[in-house]
Design an enzyme around this catalytic site. Structure first.
Site, PDB file in Angstrom:
ATOM      1  N   TYR A  40       2.641  17.169   9.029  1.00  0.00           N
ATOM      2  CA  TYR A  40       3.725  17.339   8.047  1.00  0.00           C
ATOM      3  C   TYR A  40       4.254  18.781   8.002  1.00  0.00           C
ATOM      4  O   TYR A  40       5.245  19.050   7.328  1.00  0.00           O
ATOM      5  CB  TYR A  40       3.289  16.936   6.627  1.00  0.00           C
ATOM      6  CG  TYR A  40       2.757  15.521   6.472  1.00  0.00           C
ATOM      7  CD1 TYR A  40       2.914  14.566   7.476  1.00  0.00           C
ATOM      8  CD2 TYR A  40       2.084  15.133   5.312  1.00  0.00           C
ATOM      9  CE1 TYR A  40       2.406  13.279   7.334  1.00  0.00           C
ATOM     10  CE2 TYR A  40       1.583  13.843   5.162  1.00  0.00           C
ATOM     11  CZ  TYR A  40       1.741  12.932   6.174  1.00  0.00           C
ATOM     12  OH  TYR A  40       1.231  11.665   6.017  1.00  0.00           O
ATOM     13  N   HIS A  98      -5.736  11.096  11.835  1.00  0.00           N
ATOM     14  CA  HIS A  98      -4.465  10.512  11.382  1.00  0.00           C
ATOM     15  C   HIS A  98      -4.193   9.150  12.028  1.00  0.00           C
ATOM     16  O   HIS A  98      -3.756   8.210  11.359  1.00  0.00           O
ATOM     17  CB  HIS A  98      -3.316  11.488  11.699  1.00  0.00           C
ATOM     18  CG  HIS A  98      -2.133  11.361  10.812  1.00  0.00           C
ATOM     19  ND1 HIS A  98      -1.336  12.425  10.455  1.00  0.00           N
ATOM     20  CD2 HIS A  98      -1.570  10.284  10.222  1.00  0.00           C
ATOM     21  CE1 HIS A  98      -0.357  12.000   9.679  1.00  0.00           C
ATOM     22  NE2 HIS A  98      -0.476  10.706   9.524  1.00  0.00           N
TER      23      HIS A  98
HETATM   24  N1  LIG Z   1      -1.585   8.130   7.206  1.00  0.00           N
HETATM   25  C1  LIG Z   1      -0.360   7.879   7.587  1.00  0.00           C
HETATM   26  O1  LIG Z   1      -0.084   7.542   8.755  1.00  0.00           O
HETATM   27  C2  LIG Z   1       0.752   7.965   6.585  1.00  0.00           C
HETATM   28  C3  LIG Z   1       1.996   7.389   6.862  1.00  0.00           C
HETATM   29  C4  LIG Z   1       2.992   7.472   5.880  1.00  0.00           C
HETATM   30  C5  LIG Z   1       2.725   8.098   4.677  1.00  0.00           C
HETATM   31  N2  LIG Z   1       1.516   8.704   4.449  1.00  0.00           N
HETATM   32  C6  LIG Z   1       1.206   9.414   3.176  1.00  0.00           C
HETATM   33  O2  LIG Z   1       1.509   8.553   2.092  1.00  0.00           O
HETATM   34  C7  LIG Z   1       2.461   9.181   1.233  1.00  0.00           C
HETATM   35  C8  LIG Z   1       3.345   8.129   0.587  1.00  0.00           C
HETATM   36  O3  LIG Z   1       4.031   7.351   1.555  1.00  0.00           O
HETATM   37  P1  LIG Z   1       5.609   7.506   1.832  1.00  0.00           P
HETATM   38  O4  LIG Z   1       6.052   8.851   1.407  1.00  0.00           O
HETATM   39  O5  LIG Z   1       5.807   7.151   3.247  1.00  0.00           O
HETATM   40  O6  LIG Z   1       6.250   6.350   0.962  1.00  0.00           O
HETATM   41  P2  LIG Z   1       6.329   6.009  -0.618  1.00  0.00           P
HETATM   42  O7  LIG Z   1       5.458   6.898  -1.406  1.00  0.00           O
HETATM   43  O8  LIG Z   1       6.122   4.528  -0.714  1.00  0.00           O
HETATM   44  O9  LIG Z   1       7.866   6.282  -0.950  1.00  0.00           O
HETATM   45  C9  LIG Z   1       8.427   7.558  -1.058  1.00  0.00           C
HETATM   46  C10 LIG Z   1       9.935   7.389  -1.282  1.00  0.00           C
HETATM   47  O10 LIG Z   1      10.158   6.663  -2.494  1.00  0.00           O
HETATM   48  C11 LIG Z   1      10.898   7.457  -3.414  1.00  0.00           C
HETATM   49  N3  LIG Z   1      10.288   7.273  -4.739  1.00  0.00           N
HETATM   50  C12 LIG Z   1       9.167   7.872  -5.215  1.00  0.00           C
HETATM   51  N4  LIG Z   1       8.893   7.444  -6.451  1.00  0.00           N
HETATM   52  C13 LIG Z   1       9.847   6.553  -6.769  1.00  0.00           C
HETATM   53  C14 LIG Z   1      10.114   5.787  -7.920  1.00  0.00           C
HETATM   54  N5  LIG Z   1       9.305   5.842  -8.982  1.00  0.00           N
HETATM   55  N6  LIG Z   1      11.201   4.962  -7.917  1.00  0.00           N
HETATM   56  C15 LIG Z   1      12.006   4.878  -6.844  1.00  0.00           C
HETATM   57  N7  LIG Z   1      11.817   5.606  -5.717  1.00  0.00           N
HETATM   58  C16 LIG Z   1      10.747   6.434  -5.680  1.00  0.00           C
HETATM   59  C17 LIG Z   1      10.794   8.875  -2.947  1.00  0.00           C
HETATM   60  O11 LIG Z   1      11.975   9.559  -3.321  1.00  0.00           O
HETATM   61  P3  LIG Z   1      12.014  11.136  -3.744  1.00  0.00           P
HETATM   62  O12 LIG Z   1      11.116  11.864  -2.787  1.00  0.00           O
HETATM   63  O13 LIG Z   1      13.440  11.472  -3.616  1.00  0.00           O
HETATM   64  O14 LIG Z   1      11.518  11.250  -5.156  1.00  0.00           O
HETATM   65  C18 LIG Z   1      10.679   8.704  -1.437  1.00  0.00           C
HETATM   66  O15 LIG Z   1      11.961   8.510  -0.870  1.00  0.00           O
HETATM   67  C19 LIG Z   1       3.187  10.147   2.187  1.00  0.00           C
HETATM   68  O16 LIG Z   1       3.933  11.130   1.502  1.00  0.00           O
HETATM   69  C20 LIG Z   1       2.029  10.675   2.965  1.00  0.00           C
HETATM   70  O17 LIG Z   1       1.325  11.652   2.223  1.00  0.00           O
HETATM   71  C21 LIG Z   1       0.523   8.617   5.386  1.00  0.00           C
END
Ligand SMILES: NC(=O)c1ccc[n+]([C@@H]2O[C@H](COP(=O)([O-])OP(=O)(O)OC[C@H]3O[C@@H](n4cnc5c(N)ncnc54)[C@H](OP(=O)(O)O)[C@@H]3O)[C@@H](O)[C@H]2O)c1
Length: 266
Positions: A40, A98
């Site tokens: 990241y 990862h």
């Molecule tokens: N291990 C892996 O391979 C892997 C892969 C993907 C993700 N991850 C980790 O998991 C975390 C979360 O996953 P993600 O970021 O992919 O997806 P997520 O948390 O499901 O979704 C994030 C998105 O949803 C929006 N959002 C957040 N809260 C909201 C709400 N209450 N209502 C409506 N929209 C909302 C955010 O917008 P804003 O940012 O504009 O607020 C952002 O665009 C990542 O940040 C990362 O740390 C790990």
């Protein structure tokens, strides 16, 4: 400190100001768990945000992940130390593999992780995106107990088999994309439960995850309203009828997917 069952995701927060501001607000709001990764490019920004927030570092659980290019023995050892330095800590609370792809090798990668625990560079070992068979194999190779397995998980990808394994082996199943990047808002069953509780679909998805044994959710939010809204999901209690409705969702959706992903190469 054990892993709190709500964490703060930081994927795509590679702008320093945005990341520092978001981490500061997250700490002020009450989050005690931050999820980052070498990939990241923001480990130093996460550390800066924690510093700015004034939180005692003993009161926050910080997890990071080894890049898929850094899984050979020497690279695991070297880059884990670099991550610790960027994160401003002597000991990383949790270090994940990862993805079990590219330079991943169960013997080399996992023995290096075991040694990092012995040396005090990391406190616990995690894995991410492993298939069930790869997970069982890794558990056998590790001397240290597996602490957490991080995978995509939400009502449209409930990960029943990996959840059963998490309960059986007693590790945390850490749910990424826990609100399916906003797509949970389009699911009628989730909308209905949200309406019933005067909550939002994101809160329903997070409460559904956090209500499961050994499950931790790590929503990412840059917007201050989302940061607060997601934290407030801790106060939402779903009843059996709500859970049944959500468990009955038939739509399936996997957001993070590509040809080399483990589940496409069984
Ligand atoms: N291990 C892996 O391979 C892997 C892969 C993907 C993700 N991850 C980790 O998991 C975390 C979360 O996953 P993600 O970021 O992919 O997806 P997520 O948390 O499901 O979704 C994030 C998105 O949803 C929006 N959002 C957040 N809260 C909201 C709400 N209450 N209502 C409506 N929209 C909302 C955010 O917008 P804003 O940012 O504009 O607020 C952002 O665009 C990542 O940040 C990362 O740390 C790990």
């Amino acid at each position: 400190m054990e892993i709190p069952n709500l964490g703060f995701g930081t994927y795509q927060m590679d702008d320093r100001n945005e990341c520092v501001r978001a981490i500061e607000l997250a700490m002020e709001t009450g989050y005690e768990h931050v999820d980052t990764a070498q990939m990241y490019d923001n480990e130093a920004f996460v550390a800066a945000g924690l510093d700015e927030s004034g939180i005692d570092r003993d009161e926050v659980f910080v997890a990071t992940k080894l890049d898929t290019d850094n899984l050979a023995y020497d690279d695991v050892k070297r880059t884990a130390k670099e991550s610790a330095e960027k994160l401003g800590t002597d000991t990383i609370d949790l270090l994940y593999v990862h993805w079990p792809i590219n330079t991943y090798d169960p013997v080399e990668t996992l023995s290096a992780l075991d040694e990092l625990v012995e040396e005090g560079v990391i406190e616990r070992v995690g894995l991410s995106n492993f298939r069930p068979d790869q997970l069982e194999d890794a558990i056998e190779h590790l001397d240290e107990p597996l602490y957490a397995h991080q995978v995509e998980m939400h009502p449209m990808l409930p990960q029943e088999e990996l959840h059963e394994l998490a309960v059986e082996h007693d590790h945390q199943l850490v749910a990424y994309c826990p609100i399916a990047r906003g797509q949970v808002a389009d699911v009628p069953e989730i909308q209905a439960v949200a309406e019933k509780h005067d909550a939002t679909p994101a809160q329903v998805s997070l409460a559904w995850l956090m209500g499961k044994e050994n499950v931790t959710a790590i929503p990412k939010a840059a917007s201050p309203d989302h940061i607060r809204e997601n934290f407030a999901a801790r106060d939402l209690e779903l009843d059996d009828a709500d859970r049944e409705k959500i468990d009955g969702i038939e739509t399936r959706e996997r957001i993070v997917d590509f040809d080399e992903a483990p589940w496409n190469n069984a």
